[in-house]
Design a protein around this motif. Sequence first.
Motif: not given
Length: 455
Positions: A259-262, A264-266, A296-297, A302-303
């Motif tokens: 999970x880069x930085x802050x 919410x993408x993984x 997240x959507x 979730x996508x």
Amino acid sequence: MRRLLAAALLALAAGGPADGAAAQEVTLSLGEARGVAVQALAQGDPVLAATLARGLLEADPADSQALTILSVASGLTGDTGGALDYGRRAWAAADTPIERFDAASATARALAARGAYTRAQVWLRRSAQAAPSAEARAEAEANFRWTRAANPLSLQFSLSVAPSSNVNAGSSSRFVTLFGLPFELGADQRALSGTSAVAEASLGYRLPQADPRIGTELTVSAVGRGVALSSGARRDAPRASGSDYGYAAVEVGLRHRIVPGDAPVAWTLETVAGRNWSGGDLLSDFQRVEGGVETPLGDDGLLRLALTVERQDRRDDPRRSADVVAFQGDVVRRLASGDRLSARATVRRTWSDGFDIGNVSVSARLGWERGRAVTGVGLGAGITGGWQRFDLSPLAPGGDRRDRTLGADVTLTLERLDYMGFAPTVTLSASRTRSTLAIYDREDLGFAVGFRSSF
């Protein structure tokens, strides 16, 4: 017993009697003593609670509630071995649902404190099974989820038994036309009815990481499918055997998640190597690399997008080896009603020198799960569709083979028959494939009985 209770009450009093004031002996019933012990735990005094519990055990060595209190008190004082022993004894002595719930919860707590998270999860499932109320059940489930998140080892398994009208993926046509001439297909080339049993198991181990945003997991999985032909199928195709249609596969892999930085993408990257068998004979070795991203959507969606590259080395016929590239997208949405909607689309390209292997395909699935059970029965349904066009198909007119498939399924989860967090499921399914080459026309109608984890 009376002296122990008097001492306990004096210790519970704020500061005790001042300046040597005389203590008055007090007599309590066993029930009152249990209440004082529980209060002592709630106020953070495990020593007092243990003193009371030992006094209760002098009166009744099989007092499950006293053993549970002593288990919790021992854990709070750092004696995890004693906490585990007392928790197991409390479970063995328990007579009522609340006693079993408390004993199982205490034992799970002791195991988790010792780092034995997998065994703690088993005891939390026992706790959920014994829960005397919906609130207690929710507590057990929440504790299970926490323990599962803390456990570096993950285990998943499933078993299903599925009667089907077409266990061999045979043709629904008896007579076909090839090169302008009529042919009758052999009995074992046509659809044969029977029952298949599928068992799957996977194990993952999360490696230690200093950064919580990074995770690496070793994975091992296996699947096996056994088939038993019906008496009618054995009569129609005496040379066929259920073992001809068995399948097995094993694979090992390494999955990396970051999970880069802050954000919410993984991002995920997985490499897998495996081997499979068909009909008891070695079929192929395969290697697969998959990269994906999850985001997240909104608050309820979730996508996930994934790209997969795979090499299949066929051991039965090297000409049928293949290279595969696939792109897949998944969307999940939770509605305000609690219902869950899902959609999946996949585009796959396969290259091979073998006949009827290389192809381009597109498939999609729409799924729905009801948020609340209806009279104790959970409900889910899905529809699927697919299209394939093959590169080399010498039997098709002009070499042009195209298949279209439609399917639907309905799954019932019998939540009232839940045992230790596992509920039986019944899935009804139907599918139909139509091809420009009639030999590949297929129909399948069946149902499967299995189980699923409810938390």
